[in-house]
Design a protein around this motif. Structure first.
Motif, short mmCIF file in Angstrom:
data_model
loop_
_atom_site.label_atom_id
_atom_site.label_comp_id
_atom_site.label_asym_id
_atom_site.label_seq_id
_atom_site.Cartn_x
_atom_site.Cartn_y
_atom_site.Cartn_z
N THR A 20 0.85 -1.19 0.00
CA THR A 20 0.00 0.00 0.00
C THR A 20 0.88 1.24 0.00
O THR A 20 2.02 1.23 0.48
CB THR A 20 -0.92 0.08 1.24
N ALA A 21 0.32 2.32 -0.51
CA ALA A 21 0.95 3.64 -0.45
C ALA A 21 -0.17 4.63 -0.20
O ALA A 21 -1.06 4.80 -1.04
CB ALA A 21 1.69 3.96 -1.74
N ALA A 22 -0.17 5.26 0.98
CA ALA A 22 -1.27 6.14 1.38
C ALA A 22 -0.77 7.56 1.63
O ALA A 22 0.21 7.76 2.35
CB ALA A 22 -1.94 5.60 2.64
N LEU A 23 -1.45 8.52 1.03
CA LEU A 23 -1.13 9.93 1.26
C LEU A 23 -1.56 10.29 2.67
O LEU A 23 -2.71 10.11 3.05
CB LEU A 23 -1.86 10.80 0.24
N VAL A 24 -0.61 10.79 3.46
CA VAL A 24 -0.90 11.16 4.85
C VAL A 24 -1.02 12.67 4.99
O VAL A 24 -1.84 13.18 5.75
CB VAL A 24 0.22 10.63 5.79
N PHE A 25 -0.20 13.42 4.24
CA PHE A 25 -0.20 14.88 4.33
C PHE A 25 0.15 15.45 2.98
O PHE A 25 0.99 14.92 2.25
CB PHE A 25 0.84 15.36 5.36
N HIS A 26 -0.50 16.57 2.65
CA HIS A 26 -0.14 17.33 1.46
C HIS A 26 -0.26 18.80 1.78
O HIS A 26 -1.27 19.25 2.32
CB HIS A 26 -1.06 16.99 0.27
N GLY A 27 0.78 19.55 1.46
CA GLY A 27 0.76 20.98 1.72
C GLY A 27 1.33 21.75 0.55
O GLY A 27 2.15 21.24 -0.22
N THR A 28 0.87 22.99 0.41
CA THR A 28 1.32 23.87 -0.66
C THR A 28 1.87 25.13 -0.04
O THR A 28 1.24 25.74 0.82
CB THR A 28 0.14 24.23 -1.59
N ASP A 29 3.07 25.52 -0.49
CA ASP A 29 3.67 26.78 -0.05
C ASP A 29 3.64 27.74 -1.22
O ASP A 29 4.25 27.48 -2.25
CB ASP A 29 5.11 26.54 0.43
N GLN A 30 2.93 28.83 -1.07
CA GLN A 30 2.76 29.80 -2.15
C GLN A 30 3.86 30.87 -2.12
O GLN A 30 3.60 32.04 -2.25
CB GLN A 30 1.39 30.47 -2.03
#
Length: 107
Positions: A96-106
């Motif tokens: 399995t491969a699960a996305l735990v966190f995603h963030g964007t820096d503008q």
């Protein structure tokens, strides 16, 4: 030794905001960062970790002998994050491969 392509830093100009525009580093307008939890077969953990580290923008942050990896993905575009996640999940011996966190820096 200094690099002739890099201008010398004038501390006063830097602190007062008068640093020349041509000397500023060009950074991407948006930076995407994601954490992914990967579960792999424990006996194949080294092979999976090597394959993931070979992918552009991927770094193994943590690993456990039970077959778990915490992977950090950095990219300039959110589409690259999704593509990389799909690629990791399709690697041999990845369960399995699960996305735990995603963030964007503008910027």
């Amino acid at each position: 030794m200094t690099d002739p392509a890099t201008p010398a830093v004038d501390r006063r100009a830097l602190l007062t905001g008068r640093w020349p525009a041509h000397a500023k580093m060009r950074m991407p307008a948006v930076a995407e960062v994601a954490s992914v939890l990967v579960q792999a077969r424990p006996e194949r953990l080294d092979a999976v970790a090597s394959a993931i580290e070979a992918l552009h923008g991927c770094e193994i942050f943590q690993r456990s002998p039970q077959g778990k990896l915490v992977v950090v993905i950095e990219a300039d575009d959110v589409g690259v994050i999704g593509t990389t996640l799909n690629l990791i999940s399709s690697l041999p011996h990845v369960l399995t491969a699960a996305l735990v966190f995603h963030g964007t820096d503008q910027g």
